[in-house]
Write an enzyme that holds these catalytic residues in place. Sequence first.
Site, PDB file in Angstrom:
ATOM      1  N   GLU A  91      53.497 -34.366 -93.126  1.00  0.00           N
ATOM      2  CA  GLU A  91      53.056 -33.188 -93.884  1.00  0.00           C
ATOM      3  C   GLU A  91      54.237 -32.439 -94.490  1.00  0.00           C
ATOM      4  OE1 GLU A  91      50.505 -30.351 -91.894  1.00  0.00           O
ATOM      5  OE2 GLU A  91      48.765 -31.639 -92.073  1.00  0.00           O
TER       6      GLU A  91
ATOM      7  N   HIS B 283      54.015 -56.772 -79.105  1.00  0.00           N
ATOM      8  CA  HIS B 283      53.070 -57.888 -79.076  1.00  0.00           C
ATOM      9  C   HIS B 283      52.050 -57.790 -80.214  1.00  0.00           C
ATOM     10  CE1 HIS B 283      54.330 -59.314 -75.005  1.00  0.00           C
ATOM     11  NE2 HIS B 283      54.811 -58.073 -74.992  1.00  0.00           N
TER      12      HIS B 283
ATOM     13  N   LYS C  32      39.213 -32.052 -98.177  1.00  0.00           N
ATOM     14  CA  LYS C  32      38.319 -31.011 -97.653  1.00  0.00           C
ATOM     15  C   LYS C  32      37.385 -30.522 -98.759  1.00  0.00           C
ATOM     16  CE  LYS C  32      41.533 -29.154 -94.247  1.00  0.00           C
ATOM     17  NZ  LYS C  32      42.375 -28.027 -93.902  1.00  0.00           N
TER      18      LYS C  32
HETATM   19  O1  PA5 Z   1      49.636 -28.013 -89.788  1.00  0.00           O
HETATM   20  C1  PA5 Z   1      48.618 -27.540 -90.240  1.00  0.00           C
HETATM   21  O2  PA5 Z   1      48.625 -26.516 -90.930  1.00  0.00           O
HETATM   22  C2  PA5 Z   1      47.282 -28.176 -89.964  1.00  0.00           C
HETATM   23  O3  PA5 Z   1      47.392 -29.361 -89.258  1.00  0.00           O
HETATM   24  C3  PA5 Z   1      46.447 -27.197 -89.169  1.00  0.00           C
HETATM   25  O4  PA5 Z   1      47.103 -26.896 -87.976  1.00  0.00           O
HETATM   26  C4  PA5 Z   1      45.052 -27.767 -88.875  1.00  0.00           C
HETATM   27  O5  PA5 Z   1      44.409 -28.081 -90.071  1.00  0.00           O
HETATM   28  C5  PA5 Z   1      44.223 -26.770 -88.102  1.00  0.00           C
HETATM   29  O6  PA5 Z   1      44.089 -25.575 -88.806  1.00  0.00           O
HETATM   30  P1  PA5 Z   1      43.540 -24.283 -88.095  1.00  0.00           P
HETATM   31  O7  PA5 Z   1      44.481 -23.902 -87.035  1.00  0.00           O
HETATM   32  O8  PA5 Z   1      43.437 -23.243 -89.167  1.00  0.00           O
HETATM   33  O9  PA5 Z   1      42.169 -24.648 -87.535  1.00  0.00           O
END
Ligand code: PA5
Length: 446
Positions: A287, A308, A422
Amino acid sequence: MGIKVNLEGVKNFIADDEYTKFAPFVKTASDLLSSGQGAGNDFIGWVDLPVNYDKEEFERIKKAGEKIRKNSEVLVVIGIGGSYLGGRAALDFIKGINYNNKKHEGTPDIYFVGNSISSDCLNDTIEMLGDRDFSINIISKSGTTTEPAIAFRIFKQLAEKKYGKDGAKERIFATTDRSRGALKSLCDREGYETFVITDDIGGRFSVLTPVGLLLMAAAGIDIDKVMQGAADARKDYDNTDIDKNDCLRYAATRQILAKKGKVTEILANYEPSLTMFGEWYKQLYAESEGKDQKGIFPVSANFSTDLHSIGQFIQDGSRNLFETVLWIEKAQKDIIIQEDPENVDGLNFVAGKTMQFVNSKAFAGTYLAHIDGGVPTVVIEAEKRDEYNFGYIVYFFEKALAISGYLSGVNPFDQPGVEAYKKNMFALLGKPGYEDRKEQLESRLK
Ligand code: PA5
């Protein structure tokens, strides 16, 4: 204490003067991070977190952990992505992958839900929970993330049915935004105890906040030691000199290798309890760096198991890989291999040796084979799987990633790409406001 970073395994691929040429860029990246002048500077609260955390809240976390241990046989942790992976990685790293199956008197089993939309997984968890006493830790900064929100609806209803609304209130702990969001409003209305995910720490950097710490405390993990490890790493890597700073050198190594076409990094371990650590690393690195059509693709591998399966590819497939091994020197409890008078498997030559010794030779053999096969290999060594080393290693990887991201010219602290799926999902589910998109998508799916 701390870790050793061994770069012998990249020497065939990177000449010393390449680091010298890279040093000024590393210094600039490092200065950007420490001065708070770089891209995404609103999200660098994690840099000083190991020393700047909210001490009053930290004590409340310990108390909540104690309360959960006293009144619950199970803690149901609900969250996804950055609100899930770090905490689970910590639990496995420190307590082992079989924590729930081992005897752990005085601490609850810990179940993770809300990290998928699978009804089968959720049903299995409800079945495993049975009629045992439980508490819930819902972790969501926004409070509206689909997966955890659905799971929370279900477990909140189960808790209210079993304990009544007032009883459930004593068992629901929410980790969320300080003042905004749907979950925070619900907590205020219902009177749940809340812990804060601060605005300046993104989800994937949040493991050392209440996001990871509450479940660690409930599992009997010494969170002071976790923070001490992170604080020591912060101190050890707080200089801009690539010759004295292994964290910066690792970041530079990644970028030098990427420029040579090594654009996939495999984070390998030889210890199943590090599997979730690999998952945490994947989110953190993917990310943060995978944007603007750039990035090193992070994958993880669990050796010797995966030797393996994907071992052939690593040894002999496309040569766009490099490997970073996270090696733990000591087993928490070792096993000595016994002599077998019949020696049917021909393995008596390892009789009297420990399994960890055999594991270390599997590692050494693989390390040399992969280098010979054209895979540059970094080795990060920690003495053992404990609280201190977990905190230390987390900080090492977070800082290295931030520097690596700045070196590649991206903002390591945003994640614009994760919204695309999303929006499509909401449109296809019929969320109000998404009508046009729904029509377009459905015509493409025909
Ligand atoms: O790193 C991030 O921003 C995402 O992985 C969020 O942590 C994840 O989408 C969960 O979001 P939230 O804490 O708003 O439910």
